[in-house]
Design a protein around this motif. Structure first.
Motif, short mmCIF file in Angstrom:
data_model
loop_
_atom_site.label_atom_id
_atom_site.label_comp_id
_atom_site.label_asym_id
_atom_site.label_seq_id
_atom_site.Cartn_x
_atom_site.Cartn_y
_atom_site.Cartn_z
N MET A 1 0.77 -1.14 0.01
CA MET A 1 0.13 0.05 -0.18
C MET A 1 0.96 1.24 0.03
N ALA A 2 0.41 2.20 -0.54
CA ALA A 2 1.09 3.44 -0.84
C ALA A 2 1.20 4.24 0.30
N ASP A 3 2.45 4.80 0.63
CA ASP A 3 2.50 5.78 1.94
C ASP A 3 1.79 7.19 1.64
N PRO A 4 0.90 7.37 2.43
CA PRO A 4 0.10 8.74 2.06
C PRO A 4 1.05 9.87 2.24
N HIS A 5 2.02 10.02 3.08
CA HIS A 5 2.74 10.90 3.29
C HIS A 5 4.07 10.89 2.85
N GLU A 6 4.30 10.35 1.30
CA GLU A 6 5.45 10.17 0.52
C GLU A 6 5.88 11.44 0.20
N PHE A 7 4.95 12.29 -0.40
CA PHE A 7 5.22 13.40 -1.12
C PHE A 7 5.33 14.76 -0.13
N ASP A 8 5.35 14.48 1.22
CA ASP A 8 5.18 15.75 2.11
C ASP A 8 6.42 16.48 2.11
N ASP A 9 7.49 15.99 1.69
CA ASP A 9 8.59 16.74 1.67
C ASP A 9 8.78 17.95 0.55
N VAL A 10 7.98 17.70 -0.60
CA VAL A 10 7.93 18.48 -1.89
C VAL A 10 6.53 19.28 -2.00
N MET A 11 5.49 18.80 -0.93
CA MET A 11 4.30 19.73 -1.03
C MET A 11 4.41 20.68 0.27
N PHE A 63 7.14 -8.45 -20.13
CA PHE A 63 8.16 -9.07 -20.89
C PHE A 63 9.34 -9.33 -19.82
N GLY A 64 9.58 -8.67 -18.71
CA GLY A 64 10.76 -8.52 -17.82
C GLY A 64 10.41 -9.27 -16.83
N LYS A 65 9.58 -10.41 -16.70
CA LYS A 65 9.43 -11.18 -15.59
C LYS A 65 8.96 -10.63 -14.14
N ASN A 66 7.95 -9.88 -14.58
CA ASN A 66 7.28 -8.88 -13.61
C ASN A 66 8.22 -7.62 -12.95
N THR A 67 9.01 -7.40 -13.58
CA THR A 67 10.20 -6.38 -12.81
C THR A 67 10.06 -4.96 -13.61
N PRO A 68 9.37 -4.01 -12.93
CA PRO A 68 9.39 -2.56 -13.55
C PRO A 68 10.60 -2.02 -13.94
N ASN A 69 10.69 -1.24 -14.68
CA ASN A 69 11.94 -0.46 -15.25
C ASN A 69 12.10 0.73 -14.11
N THR A 70 13.36 0.75 -13.34
CA THR A 70 13.45 1.71 -12.25
C THR A 70 13.66 3.10 -12.83
N ARG A 71 14.12 3.42 -14.14
CA ARG A 71 14.30 4.64 -14.63
C ARG A 71 13.06 5.20 -15.13
N LEU A 75 11.18 8.51 -13.28
CA LEU A 75 10.92 9.78 -14.18
C LEU A 75 9.26 9.94 -13.95
N GLY A 76 8.46 8.91 -13.63
CA GLY A 76 6.98 8.91 -13.33
C GLY A 76 6.82 9.57 -12.13
N THR A 77 7.70 9.45 -11.17
CA THR A 77 7.78 10.14 -9.65
C THR A 77 8.19 11.71 -10.01
N ASP A 78 9.13 12.08 -10.92
CA ASP A 78 9.33 13.32 -11.11
C ASP A 78 8.21 14.17 -11.90
N LEU A 79 7.47 13.36 -12.94
CA LEU A 79 6.46 13.76 -13.87
C LEU A 79 5.25 14.10 -12.95
N GLY A 80 5.15 13.37 -11.75
CA GLY A 80 4.16 13.54 -10.98
C GLY A 80 4.14 14.69 -9.95
N ILE A 81 5.39 14.82 -9.44
CA ILE A 81 5.78 16.14 -8.70
C ILE A 81 5.85 17.46 -9.82
N TRP A 82 6.18 17.41 -11.07
CA TRP A 82 6.05 18.47 -11.67
C TRP A 82 4.61 18.80 -12.08
#
Length: 105
Positions: A1-11, A63-71, A75-82
């Motif tokens: 489950m996602a941490d509800p305070h994950e982005f507290d430092d940037v908001m 196609f990568g054995k259920n392993t997400p690409n970290t890059r 990038l998704g995190t940065d895009l969300g913050i932006w």
């Protein structure tokens, strides 16, 4: 489950924010309108980028054995913050313009 305070430092702390007075917004209204139109275009492009990143990450997971690409995830995190900063500027909740006018954090 996602941490509800994950982005507290940037908001910002909403409890300590004072609303902007209309006089403050009126003195820069034409600059603000210009930036709001420009940022609205950038938000539209960012939604397209989000869709592409989502599809690309789906391919990596399938196609990568259920392993997400970290890059892509970073990038998704940065895009969300932006996007959060851009939306706050668009709704006049903040006077801070998003990247490229300020640091991405």
């Amino acid at each position: 489950m996602a941490d509800p305070h994950e982005f507290d430092d940037v908001m910002p702390d909403l409890e300590n924010m004072t609303p902007k007075t209309p006089e403050h917004l009126e003195e820069n209204i034409f600059h603000r309108i210009f930036f709001m139109i420009l940022i609205a275009i950038m938000i539209s492009l960012s939604k397209t980028l989000l869709m592409l990143l989502t599809l690309l990450q789906l391919v990596f997971v399938l196609f990568g054995k259920n392993t997400p690409n970290t890059r892509i995830a970073e990038l998704g995190t940065d895009l969300g913050i932006w996007m959060a900063k851009a939306i706050r500027y668009q709704t006049a909740a903040s006077e801070v313009k998003p990247w490229p006018w300020t640091e991405l954090d």
